[in-house]
Write an enzyme that holds these catalytic residues in place. Sequence first.
Site, PDB file in Angstrom:
ATOM      1  N   CYS A 290       0.816  -1.229   0.000  1.00  0.00           N
ATOM      2  CA  CYS A 290       0.000   0.000   0.000  1.00  0.00           C
ATOM      3  C   CYS A 290       0.843   1.270   0.000  1.00  0.00           C
ATOM      4  O   CYS A 290       0.637   2.168  -0.824  1.00  0.00           O
ATOM      5  CB  CYS A 290      -0.974  -0.024   1.177  1.00  0.00           C
ATOM      6  N   HIS A 338      -2.535   1.102   6.870  1.00  0.00           N
ATOM      7  CA  HIS A 338      -2.899   1.022   5.449  1.00  0.00           C
ATOM      8  C   HIS A 338      -3.143   2.422   4.904  1.00  0.00           C
ATOM      9  O   HIS A 338      -3.535   3.336   5.639  1.00  0.00           O
ATOM     10  CB  HIS A 338      -4.153   0.169   5.264  1.00  0.00           C
ATOM     11  N   HIS A 350      -5.858   1.755  -4.288  1.00  0.00           N
ATOM     12  CA  HIS A 350      -4.950   1.240  -3.258  1.00  0.00           C
ATOM     13  C   HIS A 350      -4.537  -0.187  -3.604  1.00  0.00           C
ATOM     14  O   HIS A 350      -5.150  -0.852  -4.441  1.00  0.00           O
ATOM     15  CB  HIS A 350      -5.592   1.311  -1.869  1.00  0.00           C
TER      16      HIS A 350
END
Length: 375
Positions: A290, A338, A350
């Site tokens: 990520c 994240h 993402h």
Amino acid sequence: MASHRKPRTHILTSPGSRRTAAGLTTAALASVTLLSQTANAAPTSPKPSIEDVKQKVDGLYQQAEVATQKYNAAKEKADSQQRTVNRLLDEAAKRAEKMNQSRRELGTFASAQYQTGGMNPTAQLMLAKDPQQFVDRNHLMERLTGRQKQTVTAYEQEAASAARQRAEATRSLESLQQSQESLKESKQSVQAKLAEARQLLSRLTAQEKARLAELERQKEQEAQRKAAELARQQAAQKQQQPSGGSSTGSGSGSSGSSSSSKAAEALAFARAQIGKPYVWGATGPSSYDCSGLTQAAYRAAGVDLPRTTWDQVNAGTRVSTSDLQPGDLVFFFSDISHVGMYIGNGQMIHAPHPGASVRVESIYYMPIYGSVRLS
């Protein structure tokens, strides 16, 4: 008087008969014991529901994300320390060459002194065949004496610097070894979490996998509903802005619009990565995690973004969810493990988790921690 008692009856048993009876008694006792143990045994744990499995798997993925960020931080530190060690080794090599040069020059001076035999100038003058030659040589020796002092001083300075560099290199190597050990531990932690998640999923039946897919669909539907609501709110805010107002306000606009050229470049890069696999610790170009994706996207736009989510969250200006603009970074979970890039209308690009590819998804798919704007 005759007795009316019945005579005793004596049953004679052979040794084999006694052994048979004993064996039956032992078997009977064993059966009773086994039945007793079975009755007292703890009941078998019920199989976890598919909802419990999903929660467990989601938790393992999040824990793996945390371990991944620790791995990324350790790797960044180890890489930096490796560059420092390499620089120190290069400098040490150059300094060693300077010391060797000083040694050679000192050796030349020692040879010259040996040739004169340590004689005083008067004796040298008396023994010299050519007085002018003596004067020239004596003048040269005086000059050499001054240079010799300079060379000795330079050598001492180089030696002291070399000692300091050796100490610094030793510290850097020790620190590098610690970082590499931390890197190893983080890697093992990530692998363990992902292996456990894979094991849980592999045990599911076809019916359970279908149920899991249905739960995922329901979760995505709810996330998209919230995204649509945010898009309506942002559209309403944009309409309320006075005509001619700044385009850098809070509205999201369409997915392709951006209030910043750098954000637009970063978004274009991120879009081009859609479909590439998530790989923990990866920064491209064929796969990403990520924070590796957001770092690479902004690097393509000329912005130097830190490696981990924990550092990226402090790299820009905080903005509320209602004020998000395309290009803003959205962070998730209370541990900030994240990150995704906002594209407008409640959506983001993402790299989700292992087994998934870079994709567009609602920002409400995970609990939002906060957002930052880099431009």
